[in-house]
Design a protein around this motif. Structure first.
Motif, PDB file in Angstrom:
ATOM      1  N   MET A   1      58.393 -33.456  -6.613  1.00 49.11           N
ATOM      2  CA  MET A   1      58.817 -33.939  -5.288  1.00 49.11           C
ATOM      3  C   MET A   1      58.249 -35.341  -5.034  1.00 49.11           C
ATOM      4  SD  MET A   1      58.429 -32.063  -1.637  1.00 49.11           S
ATOM      5  CE  MET A   1      59.855 -31.036  -1.938  1.00 49.11           C
ATOM      6  N   LEU A  26      60.614 -35.606   0.123  1.00 44.13           N
ATOM      7  CA  LEU A  26      59.949 -35.242   1.379  1.00 44.13           C
ATOM      8  C   LEU A  26      59.702 -36.530   2.156  1.00 44.13           C
ATOM      9  CD1 LEU A  26      58.281 -33.301   3.222  1.00 44.13           C
ATOM     10  CD2 LEU A  26      56.324 -33.774   1.740  1.00 44.13           C
ATOM     11  N   TYR A  63      53.026 -29.373  -0.613  1.00 45.29           N
ATOM     12  CA  TYR A  63      54.134 -29.747  -1.505  1.00 45.29           C
ATOM     13  C   TYR A  63      53.602 -30.313  -2.833  1.00 45.29           C
ATOM     14  CZ  TYR A  63      56.853 -29.402   2.806  1.00 45.29           C
ATOM     15  OH  TYR A  63      57.438 -28.948   3.961  1.00 45.29           O
TER      16      TYR A  63
END
Ligand code: UFG
Length: 323
Positions: A1, A26, A63
């Motif tokens: 991510m 993100l 994350y």
């Protein structure tokens, strides 16, 4: 991510729209100047502040972030002269909090948005990355400080970074679903187009006695989609280990004067502007044009959209501005 800090802003939102095609994204943004509507629906959004340790802890512990791209800065030269605290607080102190948290969580890949304002008043016509940096305003200095910090952090903590020095970002996404929306607006192209839409009664040319061909300032305008593509090349180079700890200029390599920009806006829209010559704006260098040879040679990127395309896309956006 990939964490995109400032992904709701003008340039960040264009990058996100391209990046979601190949990566999980993100976005961290406090929405003080960014727009929620500008964030592509395929990205995850976390409302928070890059200077807030708690927000950052939540993000980095929730994350699996492999790299950070940082767009969340104040970027108005004039404002930075009047309110330097705001610039050093956000652009330097808050960025340090972000870097500190990254290192703590062992995230060590970083793409940093820097600026042509780091060069100050260059003594060459075409600016290479090797030109001396000598900013003439707090905005440029705030960006250069982070550039120095990155070099030190690379040596001490193994941070890997790529710095991108933007020239004049302009234009909008070709779909006209996202575009430039600042309040107040200070940039030349949106101001001219807003005037041509009847939202302003004139365009003021800030200085017509510069040492340039027509006396007005020359800038290197680069389409925001070209900028986004350059970031994706840089990220790819960083993630694959091809390049790190480099600085690249992002421009077209072509300079246009304020008068030429206004004329191109008139040609593209078929409308006539009411142009008024006024005083110089403090802090404006006469000419800022990039050499983008380095990024072409090393990462294969070059700008593909010219001034006319920039203005065509900006015009589509301004005619039907969504936010
Ligand atoms: N200008 C006018 N009239 C206006 C607005 C701008 O004549 O109403 C002129 C400016 O004086 C300048 C040129 O148009 O000569 C471009 O001005 P912008 O405000 O659009 O952009 P800047 O070149 O001042 O600033 C941009 C970025 C900064 C960055 C800088 C690097 O917005 O973040 O490039 O030089 F620092």
């Amino acid at each position: 991510m990939i964490l995109v800090v400032g992904g709701a802003g003008y340039i960040g939102s264009h990058l996100v729209k391209e990046l979601v095609e190949s990566e999980k994204v993100l976005v961290l943004d406090n929405l003080t100047t960014g727009h929620r509507e500008a964030i592509d629906s395929r990205a995850i959004f976390f409302k928070g502040d890059l200077g807030n340790q708690e927000d950052l802890e939540k993000v980095f512990s929730s994350y699996p972030i492999k790299a950070v791209m940082h767009f969340a800065a104040f970027s108005l030269v004039g404002e930075s002269v009047v309110e330097p605290m705001k610039y050093y607080q956000n652009n330097v102190a808050a960025t340090l909090t972000l870097l500190n948290t990254m290192i703590k969580h062992n995230v060590k890949k970083f793409i940093f948005s820097s600026t042509a304002a780091t060069y100050g008043i260059p003594n060459v016509d075409i600016i290479k990355e090797t030109c001396p940096t000598s900013p003439i305003n707090p905005y440029g200095r705030s960006k250069l400080m982070i550039e120095h910090i990155l070099a030190d952090f690379a040596k001490a903590y193994g941070l890997e970074y790529i710095i991108l020095r933007y020239f004049n970002a302009a234009g909008a996404h070709e779909t006209a679903t996202i575009g430039e929306s600042h309040d107040p607006e200070t940039h030349l192209i949106p101001i001219v187009l807003q005037h041509l839409l009847g939202k302003r009664d004139r365009v003021s040319v800030f200085g017509s006695d510069y040492d340039t061909e027509d006396g007005t300032c020359i800038r290197d305008y680069i389409h925001v989609t070209d900028l986004a593509h350059a970031h994706i090349r840089a990220l790819d180079a960083l993630l694959t280990g091809k390049k790190s700890n480099e600085v690249y200029n992002l421009g077209n390599g072509l300079g246009y004067s304020v008068k030429e920009v206004i004329e191109t806006c008139e040609r593209v829209t078929g409308l006539k502007a009411n142009v008024v010559l006024s005083d110089r704006r403090p802090g404006d260098p006469a000419r800022l044009v990039a050499s983008s040879e380095k990024i072409y040679a090393e990462l294969g990127w070059k700008a593909e959209r010219n001034l006319e395309q920039i203005i065509k896309d900006a015009w589509k956006w301004h005619q039907n501005q969504l936010y």
